[in-house]
Design an enzyme around this catalytic site. Sequence first.
Site, mmCIF file in Angstrom:
data_model
loop_
_atom_site.group_PDB
_atom_site.id
_atom_site.type_symbol
_atom_site.label_atom_id
_atom_site.label_comp_id
_atom_site.label_asym_id
_atom_site.label_seq_id
_atom_site.Cartn_x
_atom_site.Cartn_y
_atom_site.Cartn_z
ATOM 1 C CD GLU A 46 -20.770 -16.293 3.197
ATOM 2 O OE1 GLU A 46 -21.766 -17.048 3.033
ATOM 3 O OE2 GLU A 46 -20.671 -15.521 4.157
ATOM 4 C CG ASP B 163 -17.805 -14.779 5.272
ATOM 5 O OD1 ASP B 163 -18.351 -14.327 4.250
ATOM 6 O OD2 ASP B 163 -18.364 -15.587 6.040
ATOM 7 C CD GLU C 264 -19.021 -13.025 8.583
ATOM 8 O OE1 GLU C 264 -20.222 -12.711 8.545
ATOM 9 O OE2 GLU C 264 -18.620 -14.172 8.808
ATOM 10 C CG HIS D 143 -18.545 -19.903 5.001
ATOM 11 N ND1 HIS D 143 -19.157 -20.452 6.110
ATOM 12 C CD2 HIS D 143 -18.193 -18.649 5.359
ATOM 13 C CE1 HIS D 143 -19.179 -19.554 7.094
ATOM 14 N NE2 HIS D 143 -18.606 -18.454 6.673
#
Length: 455
Positions: A230, A232, A235, A246
Amino acid sequence: MVSSFALKALTAFFSVSSVAAQRAGKEQSETHPKMNWKRCTGKGGNSCTNVNGEIVIDANWRWVHVKGGYTNCYDGNKWNTTACPDNKSCVQNCELEGADYSKTYGITAGSDSLTLKFVTKGEYATNIGSRTYLMKDSSNYEMFKLVGNEFTFDVDLSQLPCGLNGALYFVSMPQKGHGDAGAKYGTGYCDAQCARDLKFIDGQANVEGWTPSSNDPNAGVGGMGACCAEMDIWEANSVSTALTPHSCQPEGYSVCKDTGCGGTYSLDRYAGSCDANGCDFNPFRVGVKDFYGKGMTVDTSKTMTVVTQFLGSGSNLQEIKRFYVQGGKVIANPEPTIPGMTGNSITQAWCDKEQEIFQEEIYPFNKYGGMASMGKGMDLGMVLVMSLWDDHYANMLWLDSNYPPDGDSSKPGVARGSCETSSGVPADVESKSPNAQVKFSNIKFGPIGSTFAQP
Ligand SMILES: *[C@@H]1O[C@H](CO)[C@@H](O)[C@H](O)[C@H]1NC(C)=O
Ligand SMILES: *[C@@H]1O[C@H](CO)[C@@H](O)[C@H](O)[C@H]1NC(C)=O
């Protein structure tokens, strides 16, 4: 993490027949909102061509009913154990229904924008938040290879208070989703929390071991989880923002079981094989408390352009850099002010330093391969996710307040934003900020330097 949703049964009669698994219903036609984006070449954002895209809502938000009928297979946060006695028969007996994007879910697309509303009172139920994916056509997700490229978008999150997260990110989902319903119905989600709140995983229902949530009337946690790498990019709310890779091993889609999944939904957060925490860059958390927020250097009361560069080539990811463009000015990520931390971008050295300075005893990003593994996840091709959510596990305090909430805020890494530690309780944000929304627009993608005029 998601908030999910179920419609109440309709009463009219409707009948279809099929034996295929995880199929789609026919009560509501599935018409994806159209959203264009731009693929850029050359330099400075001047040579970009339009790409026609479509948006699909995740399967978890959809009405799941008995095949050809109107009985709920899933209602509130529970499965109907007659229709769904186990993982396999549930997908034989039930189908996923089409979505009325604006009326039921508060999702609207302009020609090159997408607006997600937080609380939408529909005819049958109240919907909370949403998670959507960008598609290439009606049955395939658009797959992005980020390394060597930059991804740029505009965002208006002026109406996102503490506790909400208007997120734009990438996960290594399968291009076609799962089952007959496929990507067209938003199946196939996975992330680095090894999501266990999904109703369907790898073409099966997540019925066995399902435990309804104690504080979310629409959600629960099942015996299986779906894991994958993942990235990101975004966010954020109007108070805080984080940029966070991640890692995950394997990098691509994999199914985990029970507590062995680790992540948010499991008793042992570190039992799985994905990095639930991430190697983040949050300006506030690295000591620059006047950079991002209403009236600050990057002013969240106004629309801004967010540029993220993924330096490297192939699967070799070297560095993740961030710029903002607002009011005609290009603003680089700030240098940290915490002693010992240097650099305004994410590199393997940055992650090693973060672990040391924040005294993270467990730092799963490095354990699961760090930047090298993240680069491999990107090379598989990733799906673009845009979502709006509130947090039934940690009240979003890890993003916008002190975390852990009882931690000493003078200790490096604890303070992440100026929200109160009592903020972000879903029941409060849902009742106080029902009209919250996020708008993403002007997506551009291409080689480094192609989407904006870099000074
Ligand atoms: C559960 O599903 C069965 C059909 O499989 C149906 O007859 C029954 O009414 C459903 N129960 C509820 C509570 O909806
Ligand atoms: C159904 O879910 C359980 C989780 O409790 C899992 O162990 C099992 O493998 C799943 N069944 C199938 C057929 O995948």
